[in-house]
Design a protein around this motif. Structure first.
Motif, PDB file in Angstrom:
ATOM      1  N   VAL A  21       0.733  -1.012  -0.399  1.00 47.40           N
ATOM      2  CA  VAL A  21       0.127  -0.085   0.173  1.00 47.40           C
ATOM      3  C   VAL A  21       0.908   1.528   0.460  1.00 47.40           C
ATOM      4  O   VAL A  21       0.840   1.965  -0.869  1.00 47.40           O
ATOM      5  CB  VAL A  21      -0.759  -0.115   1.445  1.00 47.40           C
ATOM      6  CG1 VAL A  21      -1.735   1.358   1.261  1.00 47.40           C
ATOM      7  CG2 VAL A  21      -1.972  -1.137   0.830  1.00 47.40           C
ATOM      8  N   ALA A  22       1.469   1.013   1.081  1.00 47.80           N
ATOM      9  CA  ALA A  22       2.507   2.303   1.130  1.00 47.80           C
ATOM     10  C   ALA A  22       3.222   2.632  -0.719  1.00 47.80           C
ATOM     11  O   ALA A  22       3.346   3.631  -0.775  1.00 47.80           O
ATOM     12  CB  ALA A  22       3.387   2.289   2.856  1.00 47.80           C
ATOM     13  N   TYR A  23       3.301   1.816  -0.584  1.00 46.53           N
ATOM     14  CA  TYR A  23       4.900   1.668  -1.912  1.00 46.53           C
ATOM     15  C   TYR A  23       4.244   2.614  -3.221  1.00 46.53           C
ATOM     16  O   TYR A  23       4.149   3.263  -3.717  1.00 46.53           O
ATOM     17  CB  TYR A  23       5.555   0.901  -2.253  1.00 46.53           C
ATOM     18  CG  TYR A  23       6.300   0.745  -3.625  1.00 46.53           C
ATOM     19  CD1 TYR A  23       7.492   1.266  -3.778  1.00 46.53           C
ATOM     20  CD2 TYR A  23       6.086   0.199  -4.586  1.00 46.53           C
ATOM     21  CE1 TYR A  23       8.677   1.393  -4.372  1.00 46.53           C
ATOM     22  CE2 TYR A  23       7.200   0.350  -5.674  1.00 46.53           C
ATOM     23  CZ  TYR A  23       8.377   1.759  -5.932  1.00 46.53           C
ATOM     24  OH  TYR A  23       9.277   1.144  -7.002  1.00 46.53           O
ATOM     25  N   ARG A  24       3.074   1.713  -3.124  1.00 49.70           N
ATOM     26  CA  ARG A  24       1.917   2.306  -4.078  1.00 49.70           C
ATOM     27  C   ARG A  24       0.804   3.977  -4.193  1.00 49.70           C
ATOM     28  O   ARG A  24       1.100   4.558  -5.044  1.00 49.70           O
ATOM     29  CB  ARG A  24       0.767   1.358  -4.792  1.00 49.70           C
ATOM     30  CG  ARG A  24       0.251   0.101  -5.067  1.00 49.70           C
ATOM     31  CD  ARG A  24      -0.356  -0.767  -5.414  1.00 49.70           C
ATOM     32  NE  ARG A  24      -0.741  -2.010  -6.136  1.00 49.70           N
ATOM     33  CZ  ARG A  24      -0.114  -2.410  -5.908  1.00 49.70           C
ATOM     34  NH1 ARG A  24       0.329  -3.433  -3.633  1.00 49.70           N
ATOM     35  NH2 ARG A  24      -0.006  -4.240  -6.473  1.00 49.70           N
ATOM     36  N   MET A  25       1.304   4.006  -2.614  1.00 46.18           N
ATOM     37  CA  MET A  25       1.090   5.721  -2.281  1.00 46.18           C
ATOM     38  C   MET A  25       2.055   6.395  -3.299  1.00 46.18           C
ATOM     39  O   MET A  25       1.673   7.350  -3.305  1.00 46.18           O
ATOM     40  CB  MET A  25       0.830   5.646  -0.632  1.00 46.18           C
ATOM     41  CG  MET A  25      -0.749   5.403  -1.072  1.00 46.18           C
ATOM     42  SD  MET A  25      -1.773   5.911  -1.807  1.00 46.18           S
ATOM     43  CE  MET A  25      -1.671   7.807  -1.078  1.00 46.18           C
ATOM     44  N   LEU A  26       3.820   5.949  -2.259  1.00 48.04           N
ATOM     45  CA  LEU A  26       4.324   7.484  -2.314  1.00 48.04           C
ATOM     46  C   LEU A  26       5.357   6.541  -3.772  1.00 48.04           C
ATOM     47  O   LEU A  26       6.466   7.857  -3.353  1.00 48.04           O
ATOM     48  CB  LEU A  26       4.972   6.920  -0.925  1.00 48.04           C
ATOM     49  CG  LEU A  26       4.390   7.280   0.129  1.00 48.04           C
ATOM     50  CD1 LEU A  26       5.251   7.020   1.855  1.00 48.04           C
ATOM     51  CD2 LEU A  26       4.340   8.321   0.212  1.00 48.04           C
ATOM     52  N   GLY A  27       5.721   5.629  -4.380  1.00 43.04           N
ATOM     53  CA  GLY A  27       6.540   5.205  -4.508  1.00 43.04           C
ATOM     54  C   GLY A  27       8.296   5.662  -4.757  1.00 43.04           C
ATOM     55  O   GLY A  27       9.099   5.409  -5.141  1.00 43.04           O
TER      56      GLY A  27
END
Length: 289
Positions: A21-27
């Motif tokens: 989730v965090a990676y998809r949000m923050l890249g």
């Protein structure tokens, strides 16, 4: 097992999901790890007995953390988009889980598009379209109503798909169908209404419209045709976020939006939306005066 050990074990069960989730949000791998670590800190300071759904609670928390990080990022325009792309620095070691996430749906091209969204749009799109979180749960994270959260995700989706404009043929056909529906509704032509409705058509009204006396849910072509027969006298044909729909306004101020979903030439769904947040953000253009 001690309570702290039990809580840590449960957190580890959710870690991969939270990182995704965090990676998809923050890249950014590092920022994603920071967000997940912060979610653990907040969990360790909470009362586990008060949490009914730990996975949902953690997703909400990491979503809020990412939202704050995105807002901070936008307040620092000197930071380049490239700093938040999935390109690894020389000293970084590739992470198999994050590489799988990137290969799945977060390639560089998508991340670049996501960077053009507002933080709230990005969060609503990621949580709903990528992780199937309902808008009722997304709404409190972004501080909006469910209808407004749906609008954020819809706007983001059009940009991500690289097709913010509806194809002319589809747009023209939708306008014809909605215009014919409004005409049949006003004249009370039950048979004409029935002809344009999908047999399984559904009409949904949000809380604001239901409070005005509308039914929250009407299902089936016959019931929907009966529901609209002889009505919609004050509704006007309009573009609703680029697609033909209808708007009922009072003294020039929109009160209710009718959003139509067309499937195979028939009306499959009508949403009646009167939420204030939604009405403020929706892109509305009255066509029929």
């Amino acid at each position: 097992m001690r309570e702290d050990d039990w809580l840590a074990a449960r957190f580890e069960e959710n870690r991969d999901h939270l990182r995704a989730v965090a990676y998809r949000m923050l890249g950014s791998q590092q920022e994603a790890e920071d967000a997940v670590q912060e979610s653990w800190i907040r969990l360790s300071r909470s009362d586990p007995a008060s949490i009914d759904n730990l996975g949902g609670w953690l997703t909400t928390v990491v979503g809020r953390i990412c939202l704050d990080m995105l807002r901070l990022r936008r307040s620092r325009p000197e930071q380049a988009v490239g700093e938040h792309s999935p390109v690894l620095a020389d000293h970084e070691v590739p992470d198999p889980e994050l590489e799988a996430v990137q290969a799945d749906s977060v390639g560089l091209a998508l991340l670049v598009v996501l960077e053009t969204l507002t933080p709230a749009e990005r969060l609503a799109f990621v949580l709903h379209d990528m992780f199937a979180m309902p808008f009722d749960d997304i709404a409190p994270i972004v501080g909006r109503s469910p209808a407004a959260a749906r609008q954020l995700a819809s706007r983001a989706r059009r940009r991500v798909q690289g097709n913010p404009d509806i194809p002319e043929a589809d747009s023209s056909r939708q306008r014809e169908i909605v215009s014919a529906f409004l005409a049949a509704s006003r004249s009370g032509d039950f048979e004409a209404l029935l002809e344009m409705l999908d047999p399984e058509v559904v009409v949904r009204a949000d809380e604001a419209v239901a409070a005005r006396g509308a039914a929250s849910l009407v299902r089936g072509a016959a019931a929907v045709a009966e529901h609209f027969s002889g009505r919609a006298l004050a509704a006007r044909l309009a573009l609703v976020d680029g697609l033909a729909g209808a708007v009922w306004a009072h003294r020039g101020v929109p009160q209710v939006v009718f959003a139509f979903t067309i499937s195979e030439g028939r009306i499959a769904e009508i949403e009646m939306l009167g939420d204030d947040d939604y009405l403020e953000q929706a892109e509305l253009t009255i066509i029929e005066k």
